[in-house]
Design a protein around this motif. Structure first.
Motif, mmCIF file in Angstrom:
data_model
loop_
_atom_site.group_PDB
_atom_site.id
_atom_site.type_symbol
_atom_site.label_atom_id
_atom_site.label_comp_id
_atom_site.label_asym_id
_atom_site.label_seq_id
_atom_site.Cartn_x
_atom_site.Cartn_y
_atom_site.Cartn_z
ATOM 1 N N UNK A 57 -3.361 1.297 1.807
ATOM 2 C CA UNK A 57 -2.348 0.750 2.712
ATOM 3 C C UNK A 57 -2.980 -0.255 3.668
ATOM 4 N N UNK A 58 -4.169 0.072 4.150
ATOM 5 C CA UNK A 58 -4.894 -0.846 5.030
ATOM 6 C C UNK A 58 -5.197 -2.136 4.282
ATOM 7 N N UNK A 59 -5.623 -2.032 3.020
ATOM 8 C CA UNK A 59 -5.931 -3.226 2.231
ATOM 9 C C UNK A 59 -4.689 -4.087 2.026
ATOM 10 N N UNK A 60 -3.544 -3.475 1.738
ATOM 11 C CA UNK A 60 -2.310 -4.230 1.537
ATOM 12 C C UNK A 60 -1.869 -4.911 2.828
ATOM 13 N N UNK A 61 -1.849 -4.163 3.910
ATOM 14 C CA UNK A 61 -1.467 -4.735 5.204
ATOM 15 C C UNK A 61 -2.455 -5.826 5.617
#
Length: 130
Positions: free
Chosen positions: A6-10
């Motif tokens: 999720x951190x990578x996508x955001x």
């Protein structure tokens, strides 16, 4: 690990938006204010992007969340994706090249983060067995 993706996508979305803003600012006011040719921004952008890669390695190694900074005098709350986005925006010479460069650099950054996460997970498994 799901939280890390999720951190990578955001972060990827953040990097794309920041890079487009940096590209626009560089082309609209940056060169006129500083008085440097647009080509010189490429070298500055590469340096800033490399700094962002160092930050992303540190953030991944320390397993930091997306928002981890603390307000401090003379400091910043920007994470590695913001720094890399600024660098990517300065590298591009046209809007098309800026988007392509940013997408390639997002892939590089996420690949590094995934490699570091896998390495961190393996290291923790070895420690837990001992």
């Amino acid at each position: 690990m799901k939280e890390r993706r999720k951190i990578d996508l955001f972060g990827a979305i953040t990097m794309l938006v920041i890079s487009m803003a940096a590209f626009y600012l560089k082309n609209s006011v940056g060169a006129e204010m500083i008085g440097l040719p647009l080509e010189s921004f490429v070298y500055v952008g590469i340096g800033i992007f490399i700094l962002g890669l160092i930050y992303t390695i540190m953030e991944t190694k320390m397993q930091l969340p997306y928002f981890y900074g603390r307000s401090q005098s003379g400091g910043s709350n920007a994470n590695s994706f913001v720094v890399m986005g600024i660098g990517a925006g300065l590298i591009g010479s046209s809007i098309a090249s800026a988007v392509v460069i940013t997408l390639v650099l997002i892939a590089v950054a996420v690949a590094i983060r995934m490699f570091m996460d896998k390495r961190y997970k393996e290291k923790n498994e070895i420690r837990s067995k001992n």
